[in-house]
Write a protein that holds these residues in place. Structure first.
Motif, mmCIF file in Angstrom:
data_model
loop_
_atom_site.group_PDB
_atom_site.id
_atom_site.type_symbol
_atom_site.label_atom_id
_atom_site.label_comp_id
_atom_site.label_asym_id
_atom_site.label_seq_id
_atom_site.Cartn_x
_atom_site.Cartn_y
_atom_site.Cartn_z
ATOM 1 N N GLY A 301 0.799 -1.225 0.000
ATOM 2 C CA GLY A 301 0.000 0.000 0.000
ATOM 3 C C GLY A 301 0.831 1.274 0.000
ATOM 4 N N SER A 302 0.145 2.383 0.241
ATOM 5 C CA SER A 302 0.833 3.672 0.303
ATOM 6 C C SER A 302 0.111 4.590 1.280
ATOM 7 C CB SER A 302 0.931 4.311 -1.086
ATOM 8 O OG SER A 302 -0.357 4.452 -1.620
ATOM 9 N N GLY A 303 0.848 5.607 1.717
ATOM 10 C CA GLY A 303 0.274 6.521 2.709
ATOM 11 C C GLY A 303 1.326 7.523 3.135
ATOM 12 N N HIS A 304 1.190 8.042 4.352
ATOM 13 C CA HIS A 304 2.228 8.942 4.839
ATOM 14 C C HIS A 304 2.361 8.830 6.355
ATOM 15 C CE1 HIS A 304 -1.208 11.706 5.670
ATOM 16 N NE2 HIS A 304 -0.435 12.090 6.674
ATOM 17 N N SER A 305 3.511 9.273 6.842
ATOM 18 C CA SER A 305 3.733 9.360 8.280
ATOM 19 C C SER A 305 4.169 10.782 8.592
ATOM 20 C CB SER A 305 4.822 8.384 8.727
ATOM 21 O OG SER A 305 4.433 7.059 8.409
ATOM 22 N N VAL A 306 3.774 11.279 9.739
ATOM 23 C CA VAL A 306 4.285 12.569 10.205
ATOM 24 C C VAL A 306 5.227 12.258 11.369
ATOM 25 C CG1 VAL A 306 3.714 14.846 11.127
ATOM 26 C CG2 VAL A 306 2.136 13.705 9.534
ATOM 27 N N ILE A 307 6.491 12.665 11.202
ATOM 28 C CA ILE A 307 7.513 12.369 12.208
ATOM 29 C C ILE A 307 8.113 13.691 12.672
ATOM 30 C CG2 ILE A 307 9.622 11.065 12.714
ATOM 31 C CD1 ILE A 307 8.923 9.387 10.138
ATOM 32 N N ASN A 308 7.973 13.979 13.939
ATOM 33 C CA ASN A 308 8.410 15.270 14.502
ATOM 34 C C ASN A 308 7.962 16.441 13.627
ATOM 35 O OD1 ASN A 308 9.483 14.349 16.864
ATOM 36 N ND2 ASN A 308 11.612 14.411 16.190
ATOM 37 N N GLY A 309 6.701 16.397 13.204
ATOM 38 C CA GLY A 309 6.123 17.528 12.485
ATOM 39 C C GLY A 309 6.441 17.583 11.003
ATOM 40 N N ARG A 310 7.170 16.588 10.483
ATOM 41 C CA ARG A 310 7.462 16.567 9.036
ATOM 42 C C ARG A 310 6.713 15.431 8.380
ATOM 43 N NH1 ARG A 310 13.297 15.962 6.898
ATOM 44 N NH2 ARG A 310 12.268 15.750 4.890
ATOM 45 N N ARG A 311 6.130 15.720 7.218
ATOM 46 C CA ARG A 311 5.358 14.686 6.533
ATOM 47 C C ARG A 311 6.246 13.907 5.560
ATOM 48 N NH1 ARG A 311 -0.518 14.592 3.695
ATOM 49 N NH2 ARG A 311 0.005 13.035 2.103
ATOM 50 N N PHE A 312 6.155 12.568 5.624
ATOM 51 C CA PHE A 312 6.897 11.683 4.714
ATOM 52 C C PHE A 312 5.880 10.820 3.980
ATOM 53 C CE2 PHE A 312 9.761 12.737 8.144
ATOM 54 C CZ PHE A 312 10.997 12.927 7.527
ATOM 55 N N ASP A 313 5.769 11.010 2.648
ATOM 56 C CA ASP A 313 4.861 10.171 1.868
ATOM 57 C C ASP A 313 5.588 8.906 1.469
ATOM 58 O OD1 ASP A 313 2.206 11.695 1.159
ATOM 59 O OD2 ASP A 313 3.837 13.174 1.201
ATOM 60 N N TRP A 314 4.894 7.761 1.595
ATOM 61 C CA TRP A 314 5.568 6.490 1.294
ATOM 62 C C TRP A 314 4.714 5.587 0.420
ATOM 63 C CZ3 TRP A 314 1.982 3.525 3.654
ATOM 64 C CH2 TRP A 314 1.527 3.844 4.937
ATOM 65 N N THR A 315 5.418 4.710 -0.264
ATOM 66 C CA THR A 315 4.748 3.677 -1.039
ATOM 67 C C THR A 315 5.557 2.390 -0.938
ATOM 68 O OG1 THR A 315 3.648 3.206 -3.134
ATOM 69 C CG2 THR A 315 5.835 4.246 -3.270
ATOM 70 N N GLU A 316 5.070 1.319 -1.561
ATOM 71 C CA GLU A 316 5.657 -0.012 -1.384
ATOM 72 C C GLU A 316 7.176 -0.036 -1.505
ATOM 73 O OE1 GLU A 316 4.160 -3.496 -3.561
ATOM 74 O OE2 GLU A 316 2.193 -2.882 -2.806
ATOM 75 N N ARG A 317 7.824 -0.651 -0.530
ATOM 76 C CA ARG A 317 9.278 -0.884 -0.461
ATOM 77 C C ARG A 317 10.084 0.313 0.019
ATOM 78 N NH1 ARG A 317 8.437 -5.538 0.618
ATOM 79 N NH2 ARG A 317 7.573 -6.853 -0.977
ATOM 80 N N ASP A 318 9.423 1.461 0.216
ATOM 81 C CA ASP A 318 10.154 2.569 0.837
ATOM 82 C C ASP A 318 10.494 2.188 2.278
ATOM 83 O OD1 ASP A 318 9.826 3.966 -1.485
ATOM 84 O OD2 ASP A 318 8.271 5.323 -0.717
#
Ligand code: 1HN
Length: 373
Positions: A301-318
């Motif tokens: 799948g794909s989505g995003h995480s917010v880590i210490n206020g920064r957004r990281f968009d991710w997809t498979e194998r990232d």
């Protein structure tokens, strides 16, 4: 200067000594004798809360995959020892860590290639990313490996990897506690006298023996400090998560299951733990933080995480990391498909040493404000 540093300097009970010519000369004298005054470093070595040197970051597979494959033309496994491109966190370059005390790399092997057998004090895991025909031999137990399978090579075990000649090019993620074991100055390394092990057990026997839901084998005792189930396959893992997905799950983690030593119900190894986490369609978790270092690989799948206020968009194998005590929350981008995150961590160490601590993000409905890049 952070608010905490300012606070440190003004609060009773914290070091707050101003330099004078006399003190500077005194520090010089101490230095010559291999000593120093604690009050010059106390606030640094006793922070109010953990301050990770690791930078939250993401390694995107679409950026790295070609480089990993290129290494096949540039070096042989025999010459390189292991053909691996490792993840170099800029805050942890000095110890070759991806995050905290965890090392990680992407290893590539072509059909018919094999790496020589060896063992070391460090413990390792592999998580298979792509390709067919890969196998690992651990202490004479051969394991066939497919995408999203999770394999252990615990400390002190002989291990080697290869890809069968009728397979396809394989890439997997290695994860090791090497930075930790080096920090503890306890690492030994040995090459197998024959460079290859004899396979002395039926193929995949450890998973067949120990990997049966709720059932313990009637024969075969196990008292080593790591799981006897050297391989955890993707299909039963996904099935277990899908089953649990009908429950509420955790507001901070969604549906999360730890890979388990079936003998103790504890973590798979003494220093490294791992989990697989499902974010259901549309699921967005609340932010929290805890001690320990965490390295995620997106396996579906794909989505995003917010880590210490920064957004990281991710997809498979990232692959992305959450350093110790960093606020983090995850969101699945899809309203119809689930997303799955494999996570390697040092929770066994945090828990055993009594250092695990967690905190929920209270403000703003449990979500961090996101900084603009
Ligand atoms: C190791 O033994 C492997 O067995 C991979 O494939 C990466 C990185 C540092 C030290 C040992 C392997 C490693 C490693």
């Amino acid at each position: 200067m952070t608010r905490h540093d300012q606070y440190n300097e003004n609060v009773a009970g914290r070091a707050n000594v101003e330099d004078t010519p006399e003190l500077l000369a005194y520090y010089d004298d101490l230095k010559k004798k291999g000593a120093a005054a604690l009050w010059t470093v106390a606030n640094k070595i006793e922070p109010w809360e953990p301050r990770s040197q690791s930078v939250p970051m993401i390694w995107r597979y679409k950026d790295l995959r070609e480089d990993v494959l290129r290494s096949v033309d540039l070096v042989t496994p025999e010459k390189a020892g292991r053909r691996v491109i490792y993840l170099d966190n800029p805050g942890r370059s000095d110890v070759a860590a991806a995050v905290g005390w965890i090392y990680a790399g992407l290893q590539v092997m072509h059909p018919g290639e094999r790496a020589s057998a060896h063992r070391h004090s460090a413990s390792a895991i592999r998580f298979i990313m792509e390709g067919t025909g890969a196998y690992t031999v651990v202490d004479g137990h051969k394991m066939t490996l497919g995408a999203n399978d999770f394999v252990l090579t615990p400390n002190g075990t002989w291990h080697e990897h290869a890809v069968a000649s009728d397979g396809s090019p394989c890439i997997w993620q290695d994860g090791l506690d090497i930075p930790l074991v080096n920090a503890l100055e306890a690492n030994f390394y040995e090459v197998h006298p024959d460079l290859a092990q004899a396979v002395t057990h039926p193929v995949d026997d450890m998973t067949r023996t120990w990997g049966n839901a709720g059932l313990r084998p009637g024969t075969g005792a196990w008292s080593k400090g790591y799981s006897p189930m050297f391989k955890y396959e993707w299909a039963p893992t996904y099935e277990a998560l899908s089953g649990l997905a009908e429950t509420d799950g955790s507001p901070y983690d969604g549906i999360l299951m730890h890979y388990m030593n079936p003998v103790t119900s504890g973590h798979v190894m003494g220093t490294l733990g791992a989990s697989m986490q499902m974010l259901r369609p549309g699921e967005r978790t609340r932010a929290h933080r805890h001690t320990g270092s965490f390295l995620y690989q997106v396996c579906k799948g794909s989505g995003h995480s917010v880590i210490n206020g920064r957004r990281f968009d991710w997809t498979e194998r990232d692959i992305f990391c959450v350093p110790s005590w960093a606020w983090h929350e995850h969101a699945n981008a899809s309203a119809t498909e689930d997303a799955c995150l494999f996570c390697l961590n040092d929770l066994p160490v945090m828990e055993k040493l009594g250092l695990y601590r967690e905190e929920a993000f209270g403000d703003n409905g449990g979500h961090q404000p996101v900084h603009k890049p």
